[in-house]
Design a protein around this motif. Structure first.
Motif, PDB file in Angstrom:
ATOM      1  N   ILE A 101      20.855  13.832   6.938  1.00 36.55           N
ATOM      2  CA  ILE A 101      21.397  12.660   6.260  1.00 36.55           C
ATOM      3  C   ILE A 101      20.662  11.398   6.713  1.00 36.55           C
ATOM      4  O   ILE A 101      20.342  10.520   5.902  1.00 36.55           O
ATOM      5  N   ALA A 102      20.393  11.302   8.010  1.00 42.08           N
ATOM      6  CA  ALA A 102      19.685  10.131   8.528  1.00 42.08           C
ATOM      7  C   ALA A 102      18.287  10.030   7.928  1.00 42.08           C
ATOM      8  O   ALA A 102      17.830   8.932   7.559  1.00 42.08           O
ATOM      9  N   LEU A 103      17.587  11.151   7.832  1.00 39.75           N
ATOM     10  CA  LEU A 103      16.256  11.152   7.224  1.00 39.75           C
ATOM     11  C   LEU A 103      16.312  10.657   5.782  1.00 39.75           C
ATOM     12  O   LEU A 103      15.503   9.830   5.363  1.00 39.75           O
ATOM     13  N   ASP A 104      17.269  11.164   5.037  1.00 40.49           N
ATOM     14  CA  ASP A 104      17.395  10.780   3.641  1.00 40.49           C
ATOM     15  C   ASP A 104      17.691   9.288   3.499  1.00 40.49           C
ATOM     16  O   ASP A 104      17.081   8.589   2.674  1.00 40.49           O
ATOM     17  N   ARG A 105      18.601   8.782   4.304  1.00 42.94           N
ATOM     18  CA  ARG A 105      18.973   7.374   4.213  1.00 42.94           C
ATOM     19  C   ARG A 105      17.814   6.466   4.615  1.00 42.94           C
ATOM     20  O   ARG A 105      17.541   5.446   3.973  1.00 42.94           O
ATOM     21  N   ALA A 106      17.125   6.823   5.689  1.00 48.96           N
ATOM     22  CA  ALA A 106      16.019   5.991   6.156  1.00 48.96           C
ATOM     23  C   ALA A 106      14.840   6.023   5.185  1.00 48.96           C
ATOM     24  O   ALA A 106      14.189   5.002   4.947  1.00 48.96           O
ATOM     25  N   ARG A 107      14.563   7.190   4.626  1.00 53.55           N
ATOM     26  CA  ARG A 107      13.455   7.289   3.673  1.00 53.55           C
ATOM     27  C   ARG A 107      13.736   6.513   2.387  1.00 53.55           C
ATOM     28  O   ARG A 107      12.808   6.092   1.697  1.00 53.55           O
ATOM     29  N   ASN A 108      15.014   6.310   2.097  1.00 53.75           N
ATOM     30  CA  ASN A 108      15.396   5.572   0.898  1.00 53.75           C
ATOM     31  C   ASN A 108      15.867   4.148   1.209  1.00 53.75           C
ATOM     32  O   ASN A 108      16.457   3.488   0.359  1.00 53.75           O
ATOM     33  N   ASP A 109      15.586   3.689   2.429  1.00 53.77           N
ATOM     34  CA  ASP A 109      15.855   2.299   2.828  1.00 53.77           C
ATOM     35  C   ASP A 109      17.302   1.893   2.565  1.00 53.77           C
ATOM     36  O   ASP A 109      17.587   0.802   2.059  1.00 53.77           O
ATOM     37  N   ALA A 125       8.796   7.721  12.232  1.00 54.22           N
ATOM     38  CA  ALA A 125       7.720   6.872  12.737  1.00 54.22           C
ATOM     39  C   ALA A 125       6.374   7.290  12.165  1.00 54.22           C
ATOM     40  O   ALA A 125       5.560   6.448  11.765  1.00 54.22           O
ATOM     41  N   GLU A 126       6.142   8.592  12.106  1.00 58.86           N
ATOM     42  CA  GLU A 126       4.876   9.086  11.550  1.00 58.86           C
ATOM     43  C   GLU A 126       4.762   8.772  10.064  1.00 58.86           C
ATOM     44  O   GLU A 126       3.654   8.621   9.537  1.00 58.86           O
ATOM     45  N   GLU A 127       5.907   8.646   9.389  1.00 56.02           N
ATOM     46  CA  GLU A 127       5.913   8.293   7.964  1.00 56.02           C
ATOM     47  C   GLU A 127       5.866   6.782   7.741  1.00 56.02           C
ATOM     48  O   GLU A 127       5.860   6.314   6.595  1.00 56.02           O
ATOM     49  N   GLY A 128       5.857   6.007   8.834  1.00 54.54           N
ATOM     50  CA  GLY A 128       5.801   4.560   8.711  1.00 54.54           C
ATOM     51  C   GLY A 128       7.085   3.925   8.248  1.00 54.54           C
ATOM     52  O   GLY A 128       7.073   2.826   7.672  1.00 54.54           O
ATOM     53  N   LYS A 129       8.239   4.576   8.539  1.00 52.46           N
ATOM     54  CA  LYS A 129       9.518   4.086   8.048  1.00 52.46           C
ATOM     55  C   LYS A 129      10.284   3.252   9.080  1.00 52.46           C
ATOM     56  O   LYS A 129      11.381   2.761   8.772  1.00 52.46           O
ATOM     57  N   LEU A 130       9.741   3.068  10.287  1.00 51.49           N
ATOM     58  CA  LEU A 130      10.443   2.345  11.334  1.00 51.49           C
ATOM     59  C   LEU A 130       9.645   1.139  11.816  1.00 51.49           C
ATOM     60  O   LEU A 130       8.431   1.195  11.947  1.00 51.49           O
ATOM     61  N   MET A 131      10.348   0.050  12.090  1.00 45.71           N
ATOM     62  CA  MET A 131       9.747  -1.181  12.592  1.00 45.71           C
ATOM     63  C   MET A 131       9.201  -0.987  14.011  1.00 45.71           C
ATOM     64  O   MET A 131       9.717  -0.183  14.785  1.00 45.71           O
ATOM     65  N   ASP A 132       8.188  -1.754  14.362  1.00 44.51           N
ATOM     66  CA  ASP A 132       7.702  -1.828  15.735  1.00 44.51           C
ATOM     67  C   ASP A 132       8.603  -2.787  16.499  1.00 44.51           C
ATOM     68  O   ASP A 132       8.714  -3.970  16.143  1.00 44.51           O
ATOM     69  N   LEU A 133       9.232  -2.308  17.554  1.00 47.05           N
ATOM     70  CA  LEU A 133      10.191  -3.100  18.319  1.00 47.05           C
ATOM     71  C   LEU A 133       9.593  -3.675  19.598  1.00 47.05           C
ATOM     72  O   LEU A 133      10.296  -4.309  20.389  1.00 47.05           O
TER      73      LEU A 133
END
Length: 436
Positions: A101-109, A125-133
């Motif tokens: 569920i988390a993957l689906d939600r994050a991939r769909n912003d 992270a490898e898909e470029g879906k997370l901010m650099d903190l």
């Protein structure tokens, strides 16, 4: 399955503890609108957060939840935002995992902030879906082990509120009754199981479908992380010069021996949720040994109120009792609708001030090198090893082949009847696929 959207005002049950994602990687079905509850927001500046919701016992305070609640309140008061959150709770093993569920939600912003397990952190992270903190003020205070586990391609993509350490929870009274020393090696552990079984404990080790990988990881990487050659060994694995299967085989052979001798119930473990599957028998002193995360020793929803003397020790390994440390973390979606407020909110939640409150409330190991608290006596054996810098990382973003999730999946193959050789072949396949 239970998917809910709640305003902070109604967030008495907020569960942001780093452990929660690991506890609740139970699965859930599709995201039906009937399962979403929306409450009126009182602030125009809203940050949404997706996290698991722990199944609770009536009339029992959840310390981990209270600790997280305090850090959220700090962020809201300091920034003038409202933190809304969406939770997901699986009913049983047939539902989708929290990770799915988390993957689906994050991939769909779909959200701003996400509490994620290590394998999901690495994938997103490898898909470029997370901010650099790494630019957050709080990031400067992180322990090196936290950075190592959560840096992907040079970017810090997640920050936890605690360092989650796994260990063996043992009934010390039963060990004393049968004159057993605390096990150091795999051989010691098997002997303890033999004695317990011969004295009427049909299944000495309570297990679930998530955490038997801790035995494997402790044995696989005891030398890699504690032998002084960590970087070179990881480089050899990443290049294909060494095989993950060679590291993993002893741990899988150990688990197979436990299954063959009836020390764990493979069929029950395969379908059992964490703590729910084995917790009752452990508390009733029908099972002498279970495995769990650090905070379970503090929480009355888990093992924080036993009727016997409990100790938490490391897993058996060639180097003695070995804590296993995977890293959950809170991430910001790269296309978050409220990115600026989300980054600021997270910065407050994982600041030294907030983490001090969190650690004191929850009695956990802090990700900040500037924060420390004393632990309860039951956790002292595990804490001593960690303070000696003796542990194994259950997740390491520097390894090209993700460890925590993949090992868990292959262990479940073993529980479902696969041979050790078939499990090792799967690791070889995964390594080859990753290196391509």
């Amino acid at each position: 399955m239970d998917v809910r959207k709640k305003n902070k005002k109604f967030a008495a049950g907020l569960c942001l503890a780093g452990l929660a994602a690991l506890v609740l990687t139970a699965c859930g079905g599709s995201l039906a609108h009937d399962n979403i509850m929306t409450f009126e927001k009182k602030s125009e500046r809203v940050v949404t957060l997706f996290s698991p919701m722990e199944k609770t016992k009536p009339d029992v305070d959840n310390v981990a939840r209270s600790a997280s609640e305090k850090t959220v309140i700090m962020a809201e008061e300091k920034l003038g935002v409202t933190v809304d959150y969406i939770t997901y709770t699986a009913e049983d093993y047939q539902d989708k995992t929290y990770d799915d569920i988390a993957l689906d939600r994050a991939r769909n912003d779909m959200d701003d902030l996400y509490l994620l397990n290590p394998d999901v952190i690495q994938k997103l992270a490898e898909e470029g879906k997370l901010m650099d903190l790494s630019g957050l003020d709080s990031a400067k205070n992180l322990r090196d082990v936290v950075k190592a586990a959560n840096i992907v391609d040079g970017r810090l993509v997640a920050i936890p509120q605690e360092v989650v350490a796994y260990g063996l929870f043992i009934n010390k009274d039963l060990f004393d009754e049968y004159h057993l020393e605390l096990p150091e090696t795999p051989e010691d552990f098997l002997e303890c199981c033999r004695v317990f079984q011969e004295n009427g404990f049909e299944t000495p080790v309570g297990a679930n479908r998530w955490w038997l990988e801790t035995f494997v990881l402790a044995q696989a990487y005891a030398d890699l992380y504690n032998g002084g050659n960590t970087e070179a060994e990881i480089a050899a694995l990443n290049s294909g010069e060494k095989k993950y299967s060679d590291y993993m085989r002893p741990g899988f052979e150990f688990l197979q021996e436990m299954i063959d001798k009836g020390y764990i119930d493979a069929q029950k473990a395969y379908v059992s949720e964490a703590i729910e599957g084995e917790g009752a028998d452990f508390l009733a002193q029908k099972t002498p040994i279970v495995m769990a995360y650090w905070s379970a020793a503090n929480s009355e929803t888990a093992y924080g109120n036993t009727d016997f003397n409990m100790l938490v020790i490391g897993f058996p390994s060639s180097r003695g009792q070995m804590p296993v440390i995977p890293m959950t973390g809170i991430s910001v979606g790269v296309n978050a609708a409220h990115a600026e407020d989300a980054m600021r909110t997270l910065d407050v939640m994982v600041s030294d001030e907030a983490l001090q409150v969190y650690a004191e409330t929850n009695k956990v190991i802090s990700p900040s090198k500037n924060v420390s608290v004393s632990c309860i006596p039951a956790l002292k054996p595990l804490n001593d090893r960690i303070n000696e810098n003796v542990f194994v990382l259950g997740s390491n973003a520097g390894m090209k082949l993700e460890q925590w999730g993949n090992t868990c999946i292959v262990v479940r193959m073993l529980l479902n009847g696969a041979t050790v050789d078939e499990c090792m072949a799967e690791f070889d396949r995964l390594q080859e696929e990753t290196l391509k």
